[in-house]
Design a protein around this motif. Structure first.
Motif, PDB file in Angstrom:
ATOM      1  N   ARG A  94       0.857  -1.196   0.000  1.00  0.00           N
ATOM      2  CA  ARG A  94       0.000   0.000   0.000  1.00  0.00           C
ATOM      3  C   ARG A  94       0.891   1.243   0.000  1.00  0.00           C
ATOM      4  O   ARG A  94       1.889   1.274   0.730  1.00  0.00           O
ATOM      5  N   VAL A 123       0.410   4.090   1.264  1.00  0.00           N
ATOM      6  CA  VAL A 123       0.426   4.485   2.680  1.00  0.00           C
ATOM      7  C   VAL A 123      -0.206   3.336   3.460  1.00  0.00           C
ATOM      8  O   VAL A 123      -0.858   2.483   2.872  1.00  0.00           O
ATOM      9  N   HIS A 124      -0.007   3.310   4.759  1.00  0.00           N
ATOM     10  CA  HIS A 124      -0.580   2.245   5.613  1.00  0.00           C
ATOM     11  C   HIS A 124      -0.079   0.862   5.194  1.00  0.00           C
ATOM     12  O   HIS A 124      -0.839  -0.109   5.193  1.00  0.00           O
ATOM     13  N   ARG A 143      -8.726  -4.040   9.659  1.00  0.00           N
ATOM     14  CA  ARG A 143      -7.269  -3.956   9.494  1.00  0.00           C
ATOM     15  C   ARG A 143      -6.796  -2.677  10.175  1.00  0.00           C
ATOM     16  O   ARG A 143      -7.357  -1.606   9.946  1.00  0.00           O
ATOM     17  N   GLY A 173      -4.230   3.571  11.255  1.00  0.00           N
ATOM     18  CA  GLY A 173      -5.425   3.295  10.472  1.00  0.00           C
ATOM     19  C   GLY A 173      -6.340   2.357  11.249  1.00  0.00           C
ATOM     20  O   GLY A 173      -5.859   1.507  12.017  1.00  0.00           O
ATOM     21  N   SER A 222      -9.553   0.288   9.990  1.00  0.00           N
ATOM     22  CA  SER A 222     -10.471  -0.013   8.880  1.00  0.00           C
ATOM     23  C   SER A 222     -11.377  -1.187   9.225  1.00  0.00           C
ATOM     24  O   SER A 222     -10.927  -2.162   9.837  1.00  0.00           O
ATOM     25  N   VAL A 257     -12.941   3.505   6.716  1.00  0.00           N
ATOM     26  CA  VAL A 257     -11.491   3.617   6.522  1.00  0.00           C
ATOM     27  C   VAL A 257     -11.054   4.787   7.404  1.00  0.00           C
ATOM     28  O   VAL A 257     -10.807   5.893   6.929  1.00  0.00           O
ATOM     29  N   PHE A 258     -11.021   4.503   8.709  1.00  0.00           N
ATOM     30  CA  PHE A 258     -10.867   5.530   9.736  1.00  0.00           C
ATOM     31  C   PHE A 258      -9.421   5.573  10.242  1.00  0.00           C
ATOM     32  O   PHE A 258      -8.613   4.697   9.941  1.00  0.00           O
ATOM     33  N   ASN A 259      -9.146   6.592  11.028  1.00  0.00           N
ATOM     34  CA  ASN A 259      -7.891   6.665  11.779  1.00  0.00           C
ATOM     35  C   ASN A 259      -8.189   6.644  13.276  1.00  0.00           C
ATOM     36  O   ASN A 259      -9.352   6.757  13.675  1.00  0.00           O
ATOM     37  N   PHE A 286      -2.598  15.768  -0.233  1.00  0.00           N
ATOM     38  CA  PHE A 286      -2.296  14.460   0.376  1.00  0.00           C
ATOM     39  C   PHE A 286      -0.972  13.865  -0.103  1.00  0.00           C
ATOM     40  O   PHE A 286      -0.102  13.532   0.708  1.00  0.00           O
ATOM     41  N   PHE A 325     -10.057  -1.777   1.274  1.00  0.00           N
ATOM     42  CA  PHE A 325     -11.063  -0.881   1.854  1.00  0.00           C
ATOM     43  C   PHE A 325     -11.161   0.390   1.025  1.00  0.00           C
ATOM     44  O   PHE A 325     -10.157   0.874   0.504  1.00  0.00           O
ATOM     45  N   ARG A 334     -10.971  10.828  -1.750  1.00  0.00           N
ATOM     46  CA  ARG A 334     -10.650   9.466  -1.307  1.00  0.00           C
ATOM     47  C   ARG A 334     -11.540   8.445  -2.020  1.00  0.00           C
ATOM     48  O   ARG A 334     -11.122   7.310  -2.250  1.00  0.00           O
ATOM     49  N   TYR A 343      -8.872   5.195  -3.507  1.00  0.00           N
ATOM     50  CA  TYR A 343      -8.658   3.850  -2.951  1.00  0.00           C
ATOM     51  C   TYR A 343      -8.828   2.758  -4.004  1.00  0.00           C
ATOM     52  O   TYR A 343      -7.953   1.919  -4.199  1.00  0.00           O
ATOM     53  N   GLN A 381      -6.141   0.164  -5.568  1.00  0.00           N
ATOM     54  CA  GLN A 381      -6.315  -1.291  -5.477  1.00  0.00           C
ATOM     55  C   GLN A 381      -6.315  -1.947  -6.854  1.00  0.00           C
ATOM     56  O   GLN A 381      -5.849  -3.078  -7.007  1.00  0.00           O
ATOM     57  N   ARG A 426      -2.684  -2.226  -7.192  1.00  0.00           N
ATOM     58  CA  ARG A 426      -2.030  -3.100  -6.206  1.00  0.00           C
ATOM     59  C   ARG A 426      -2.488  -4.541  -6.346  1.00  0.00           C
ATOM     60  O   ARG A 426      -1.701  -5.470  -6.191  1.00  0.00           O
TER      61      ARG A 426
HETATM   62  C1  HEM Z   1      -6.970  12.904   0.037  1.00  0.00           C
HETATM   63  C2  HEM Z   1      -6.731  12.192   1.144  1.00  0.00           C
HETATM   64  C3  HEM Z   1      -6.339  10.748   1.123  1.00  0.00           C
HETATM   65  C4  HEM Z   1      -5.926   9.953   0.088  1.00  0.00           C
HETATM   66  C5  HEM Z   1      -5.750  10.345  -1.370  1.00  0.00           C
HETATM   67  C6  HEM Z   1      -5.673   8.635   0.634  1.00  0.00           C
HETATM   68  C7  HEM Z   1      -5.224   7.547  -0.106  1.00  0.00           C
HETATM   69  C8  HEM Z   1      -4.973   6.296   0.388  1.00  0.00           C
HETATM   70  C9  HEM Z   1      -4.512   5.176  -0.386  1.00  0.00           C
HETATM   71  C10 HEM Z   1      -4.222   5.210  -1.877  1.00  0.00           C
HETATM   72  C11 HEM Z   1      -4.424   4.111   0.447  1.00  0.00           C
HETATM   73  C12 HEM Z   1      -3.975   2.696   0.087  1.00  0.00           C
HETATM   74  C13 HEM Z   1      -5.200   1.871  -0.252  1.00  0.00           C
HETATM   75  C14 HEM Z   1      -4.870   0.446  -0.627  1.00  0.00           C
HETATM   76  O1  HEM Z   1      -3.884   0.231  -1.334  1.00  0.00           O
HETATM   77  O2  HEM Z   1      -5.628  -0.464  -0.243  1.00  0.00           O
HETATM   78  C15 HEM Z   1      -4.828   4.557   1.759  1.00  0.00           C
HETATM   79  C16 HEM Z   1      -4.905   3.755   2.863  1.00  0.00           C
HETATM   80  C17 HEM Z   1      -5.540   4.133   4.024  1.00  0.00           C
HETATM   81  N1  HEM Z   1      -6.024   5.390   4.346  1.00  0.00           N
HETATM   82 FE1  HEM Z   1      -5.987   6.995   3.181  1.00  0.00          FE
HETATM   83  N2  HEM Z   1      -5.938   8.638   1.970  1.00  0.00           N
HETATM   84  C18 HEM Z   1      -6.355   9.909   2.319  1.00  0.00           C
HETATM   85  C19 HEM Z   1      -6.742  10.325   3.575  1.00  0.00           C
HETATM   86  C20 HEM Z   1      -7.057   9.498   4.613  1.00  0.00           C
HETATM   87  C21 HEM Z   1      -7.789   9.876   5.805  1.00  0.00           C
HETATM   88  C22 HEM Z   1      -8.323  11.284   6.076  1.00  0.00           C
HETATM   89  C23 HEM Z   1      -7.930   8.741   6.559  1.00  0.00           C
HETATM   90  C24 HEM Z   1      -8.629   8.546   7.879  1.00  0.00           C
HETATM   91  C25 HEM Z   1      -9.610   9.328   8.318  1.00  0.00           C
HETATM   92  C26 HEM Z   1      -7.275   7.659   5.846  1.00  0.00           C
HETATM   93  C27 HEM Z   1      -7.198   6.351   6.292  1.00  0.00           C
HETATM   94  C28 HEM Z   1      -6.605   5.329   5.589  1.00  0.00           C
HETATM   95  C29 HEM Z   1      -6.499   3.981   6.097  1.00  0.00           C
HETATM   96  C30 HEM Z   1      -7.024   3.475   7.440  1.00  0.00           C
HETATM   97  C31 HEM Z   1      -5.828   3.234   5.121  1.00  0.00           C
HETATM   98  C32 HEM Z   1      -5.446   1.766   5.215  1.00  0.00           C
HETATM   99  C33 HEM Z   1      -6.585   0.896   4.731  1.00  0.00           C
HETATM  100  C34 HEM Z   1      -6.238  -0.561   4.928  1.00  0.00           C
HETATM  101  O3  HEM Z   1      -6.134  -0.990   6.095  1.00  0.00           O
HETATM  102  O4  HEM Z   1      -6.064  -1.268   3.935  1.00  0.00           O
HETATM  103  N3  HEM Z   1      -6.759   8.154   4.677  1.00  0.00           N
HETATM  104  N4  HEM Z   1      -5.143   5.905   1.709  1.00  0.00           N
END
Ligand code: HEM
Length: 481
Positions: free
Chosen positions: A49, A51-52, A89, A108, A110, A123-125, A138, A311, A331, A335, A339, A342
């Motif tokens: 991923r 991020v995360h 997750r 994260g 989720s 998909v929370f923090n 971002f 997610f 978002r 995502y 995926q 990925r």
């Molecule tokens: C414009 C803002 C954001 C973008 C573009 C972004 C983008 C992404 C991307 C591309 C992934 C990887 C997804 C994957 O490969 O499965 C990811 C993962 C994640 N993001 Fe964000 N994100 C943003 C903001 C946020 C915010 C505000 C939160 C929480 C409130 C958040 C929580 C998460 C979490 C929890 C994951 C991990 C999901 C997992 O466990 O697979 N993100 N994000």
């Protein structure tokens, strides 16, 4: 006992021997078993991923404990006692797949709910706010928290330079550098939607809501030193803790609450509900209980079920809608796009992601169409075999007008108010403000003099005493380097 074979099912008599000519001669191209094994090994890694990347997860269920059908007609909330299965997750954000679970970072949180009407993802923090309110920032923010493009090292200069020049992040920075930036384990932390969503009724009525998921294990944190020590002893401590605890039958639980605002209240509310850097103070918008989330089963296979789980905040169900929060809107695109890269075009067909019921015969083919590809069903809206469509809900009536503009949320005094509130909350527990100063100073001391100076200015706007104490502590730490 099953017989060991090549990937095409040909029994292999000796899996540990390559075919060669004579005793010391070269190998044979006809040795399909060896080529099969090596070629598959060469392709074992998929992109992590962006991020995360580092995370752990488990299965469980969600039970409705309080009736909320006055504001939401989603099937998952249909009656008290309704149970829905789920997978979670938990993750760190900035580190690579092998990084330490104890890093100072948001976490994260989720959850994928397998509801009768589709998968709904949270998909929370573990923090109620985020660094940005303009989604174009971002990738830029993340670049500064990851590695310097030249040195490939984490870089305190660019880390703090970003925050100094984007001070709308200050509220989240206050949380990140408190001890909440280093939770004791994944079980000991809360989750927050951060964004505003809409809970809707079939008749088109809706409320703005935010979701809070509170740990029943206690919201416990580590100090900077404890986190550093645990990270050295066991970089996978949080992963291990979650797996082992569930394995021995000690199932962690969380209580789910919502905050609810009627659309008519928005104009009178002090905070912009589409600004992700702000909370809805609980004194103004109290928590309303909804249900209980329990984790009770580990995955059988980490890669298949946790690495491949996908997610997205765009995975919604009838009764739940996205709000106009621009970060949430972005978002919804990002995502699934990530995926497809990925995991592949048909990532929703991977067993862990499959909804209970899905019928989508107009999406055909692509790599790994593994669910039968809808057989002979028409791949267009055919009058010979029409798909059945549900009764539509009355649309929620939100009207938006205006010209296309490059929007910019200027940073104002208002952006420091909740950050100052966070500083004051830390003051209520002995030692927490001191820990905050230590946590920032030990990181900021790695930045250059100019960046350090600007950062003191930023924290002085939060609280004058904080600014001066931080300057003294950081300069002492920098001298000692
Ligand atoms: C414009 C803002 C954001 C973008 C573009 C972004 C983008 C992404 C991307 C591309 C992934 C990887 C997804 C994957 O490969 O499965 C990811 C993962 C994640 N993001 Fe964000 N994100 C943003 C903001 C946020 C915010 C505000 C939160 C929480 C409130 C958040 C929580 C998460 C979490 C929890 C994951 C991990 C999901 C997992 O466990 O697979 N993100 N994000």
């Amino acid at each position: 006992m099953s017989v060991y074979t090549t990937s095409n099912g040909n029994p292999v008599f000796n899996p540990e021997a390559a075919q060669r000519i004579g005793t010391n001669g070269p190998l044979l191209l006809q040795d399909f078993h060896l080529i099969d094994l090596l070629a598959h090994f060469d392709r074992e890694r998929i992109p992590e991923r962006v991020v995360h990347a580092k995370g752990a997860g488990a299965y469980g269920d969600f039970v409705v404990t309080h009736d909320i059908t006055d504001i939401c007609d989603a099937d998952i909330f249909s009656h008290v006692g309704k149970t829905t299965s789920l997978i979670t997750r938990f993750s760190t954000v900035g580190g690579e797949k092998g990084s330490a679970d104890t890093a100072r970072d948001p976490r994260g949180f989720s959850v994928k709910f397998f509801t009768e009407e589709g998968n709904w993802d949270w998909v929370f923090n573990n923090t109620p706010v985020f660094f940005i309110r303009d989604p174009a920032l971002f990738p830029l923010l993340i670049h500064t928290q990851k590695r310097n493009p030249q040195t490939n090292l984490k870089d305190a200069d660019i880390f703090w330079d970003y925050f100094n020049t984007h001070q709308e992040s200050i509220h989240q920075v206050m949380t990140l550098f408190s001890d909440r930036g280093t939770p004791r384990s994944y079980r000991h932390m809360n989750g927050y939607s951060g964004h505003t969503f809409k809970f809707t009724k079939r008749d088109g009525n809706f409320k703005h809501i935010q979701i809070h998921v509170k740990t029943d294990q206690g919201n416990e944190t580590l100090t900077n030193d404890e986190a550093a020590e645990l990270g050295k002893q066991d970089p996978d401590s949080h992963t291990r803790d979650l797996f082992n605890t569930i394995n021995k039958g000690d199932f962690p639980t969380w209580t789910v609450y919502i905050q609810v605002l009627d659309p008519s209240e928005i104009g009178r509310f002090r905070w912009n509900i589409f600004d992700l850097t702000k909370v809805w103070p609980q004194a103004d918008v109290p928590l309303r209980p909804v249900g209980k989330l329990t984790l009770n089963r580990n995955a059988e296979n980490y890669f298949a079920e946790i690495e491949q789980v996908a997610f997205s905040p765009g995975h919604l169900i009838p009764g739940i809608e996205a709000s106009a929060d621009p970060v949430l809107q972005a978002r919804i695109f990002s995502y699934a796009d990530s995926q497809r890269h990925r995991l592949g075009t048909n990532y929703q067909q991977i067993p862990v992601n499959q909804p209970l019921h899905a019928l989508n015969p107009y999406q055909r083919d692509g790599f790994m169409a593994i669910n039968g590809n809808y057989g002979s069903k028409p791949n267009y809206p055919s009058s010979f075999e029409p798909v059945s469509l549900p009764t539509p809900w009355t649309p929620t009536n939100e009207n938006w007008t205006g010209s296309a503009v490059n929007f910019k949320f200027e940073v104002t005094e208002e952006d420091y108010v909740q950050a100052t509130g966070s500083w004051n909350v830390l003051g209520r527990t002995p030692g927490q403000q001191d820990n905050f100063i230590f946590n920032v100073s030990s990181h900021l001391s790695g930045a250059n003099q100019t960046v350090r100076g600007t950062t003191y200015g930023m924290f002085t706007k939060v609280d004058r005493d904080l600014g001066s104490r931080l300057e003294a502590a950081t300069e002492r730490a920098a001298e000692a380097l």
